[in-house]
Design a protein around this motif. Structure first.
Motif, mmCIF file in Angstrom:
data_model
loop_
_atom_site.group_PDB
_atom_site.id
_atom_site.type_symbol
_atom_site.label_atom_id
_atom_site.label_comp_id
_atom_site.label_asym_id
_atom_site.label_seq_id
_atom_site.Cartn_x
_atom_site.Cartn_y
_atom_site.Cartn_z
ATOM 1 N N HIS A 40 0.872 -1.181 0.000
ATOM 2 C CA HIS A 40 0.000 0.000 0.000
ATOM 3 C C HIS A 40 0.907 1.228 0.000
ATOM 4 N N ALA A 41 0.900 1.976 -1.097
ATOM 5 C CA ALA A 41 1.772 3.132 -1.247
ATOM 6 C C ALA A 41 0.968 4.427 -1.161
ATOM 7 N N GLY A 42 1.684 5.551 -1.188
ATOM 8 C CA GLY A 42 1.022 6.848 -1.206
ATOM 9 C C GLY A 42 0.382 7.240 0.105
ATOM 10 N N LEU A 43 0.887 6.710 1.219
ATOM 11 C CA LEU A 43 0.366 7.088 2.525
ATOM 12 C C LEU A 43 0.994 8.415 2.959
ATOM 13 N N SER A 44 0.563 8.911 4.123
ATOM 14 C CA SER A 44 1.022 10.219 4.587
ATOM 15 C C SER A 44 1.259 10.170 6.091
ATOM 16 N N ASN A 61 -3.732 8.247 8.606
ATOM 17 C CA ASN A 61 -2.695 9.077 7.995
ATOM 18 C C ASN A 61 -2.513 10.348 8.808
ATOM 19 N N ALA A 64 -2.011 13.779 6.650
ATOM 20 C CA ALA A 64 -3.154 14.135 5.802
ATOM 21 C C ALA A 64 -4.445 14.319 6.590
ATOM 22 N N GLN A 76 -8.726 1.457 -2.989
ATOM 23 C CA GLN A 76 -8.470 2.452 -1.951
ATOM 24 C C GLN A 76 -9.556 3.508 -1.918
ATOM 25 N N ASN A 265 6.525 6.172 3.498
ATOM 26 C CA ASN A 265 5.096 6.494 3.428
ATOM 27 C C ASN A 265 4.344 5.398 2.683
ATOM 28 N N ALA A 266 4.587 4.184 3.144
ATOM 29 C CA ALA A 266 3.995 3.008 2.506
ATOM 30 C C ALA A 266 3.902 1.884 3.526
#
Length: 273
Positions: A40-44, A61, A64, A76, A265-266
């Motif tokens: 799972h990528a693009g986390l914050s 997150n 975010a 997602q 961040n993943a």
């Protein structure tokens, strides 16, 4: 996001554990496998993580101000937004999602459809969340160095005290607690509310702490690069290494683990033998 992560978010984690290593096993036993491709990528700045009964993964997150939901197929969606410093996350047996607001000193309760209400207020920088066998929500109340237990009606009591900046807690089957203290290693709470340190090997144990059988936990080292198993005697075994600031941790439906890092961040899968 970078400014928030380093100037604001690190207030949760910027304390270094003290003391000498206790009962450390230096290297992994090689039985677990870290998948270095992100699941799972693009986390914050992910912190709290948990699966619901349907196999959906929820991730808080921090930067975010959102909670993301990932289906078993990887789809997602934003489950909740507009939150202030979401940190700990836990899901009840009824499917309600509980999210700690580190900045607002409260815990939100979300119904499965996303409807939200304040569950408890008046906390002191709450971090990790989990449930005990009685259905109480265990809250790592960082600033008061306590673990609080919130009943379903919102009434609270002290479950553990004398901790050193606690950020996560897990109840063992016998009722004892294992606690991750970002400023004081791993602590055991047994036969009362007073805690004692059983392992000071990790640099900065993070909120990611989950049960590992009847007498141990898996826990992240935010100040290091590992996920380890630590039992109630303080014996530590590294099961995954090479992570960049691991913070969140969840038990996957297949018995493996998912770890989220601030460095990437993943989230990444750790496959059990």
């Amino acid at each position: 996001m970078k400014r928030n992560l380093h100037a604001v978010g690190l207030a949760l984690f910027m304390v270094t554990a003290q003391g000498q290593p206790a009962f450390a096993q230096a290297r992994p036993d090689g039985m677990w496998t870290l998948d270095r491709t992100a699941s799972h990528a693009g986390l914050s700045a992910p912190v709290g993580m948990a699966y619901d009964a349907g196999g959906n993964l929820y991730v808080a997150n921090w930067s975010a101000g959102t909670v993301m939901r990932f289906t078993p197929k990887g789809e997602q969606t934003v489950f909740a937004s507009g939150l202030s410093g979401p940190s700990g996350l836990a899901i009840s047996c009824k499917g309600d999602v509980y999210v700690a607001s580190y900045n607002d000193d409260l815990v939100w309760r979300f119904a499965p459809n996303g409807d939200k209400a304040v569950f408890v207020r008046g906390l002191a920088t709450p971090a990790g969340l989990s449930f005990d066998a009685r259905g109480r929500l265990l809250i790592a109340n960082r600033r008061t160095h306590q673990i609080l237990a919130a009943h379903p009606d919102g009434s609270m009591e002290v479950a553990a005290e004398g901790l050193q900046t606690p950020v996560g807690a897990v109840e063992l089957p016998g009722g004892d607690l294992l606690v991750s203290n970002i400023a004081g290693g791993i602590a055991l709470v047994s036969g009362g509310r007073k805690a004692r340190t059983i392992n000071a090997d990790l640099r900065s144990p993070g909120p990611g702490i989950v049960a590992a059988g009847a007498d141990a936990v898996y826990v992240v080292d935010y100040g290091g690069t590992t996920v380890s198993r630590v039992d109630r005697r303080g014996v530590r075994t590294v099961i995954a290494d090479g992570l960049s600031s691991p913070v969140g941790l969840a038990l996957a439906p297949d018995g493996g683990l998912v770890v989220a890092t601030w460095g990437a961040n993943a989230a990444f899968r750790i496959h059990r033998p």
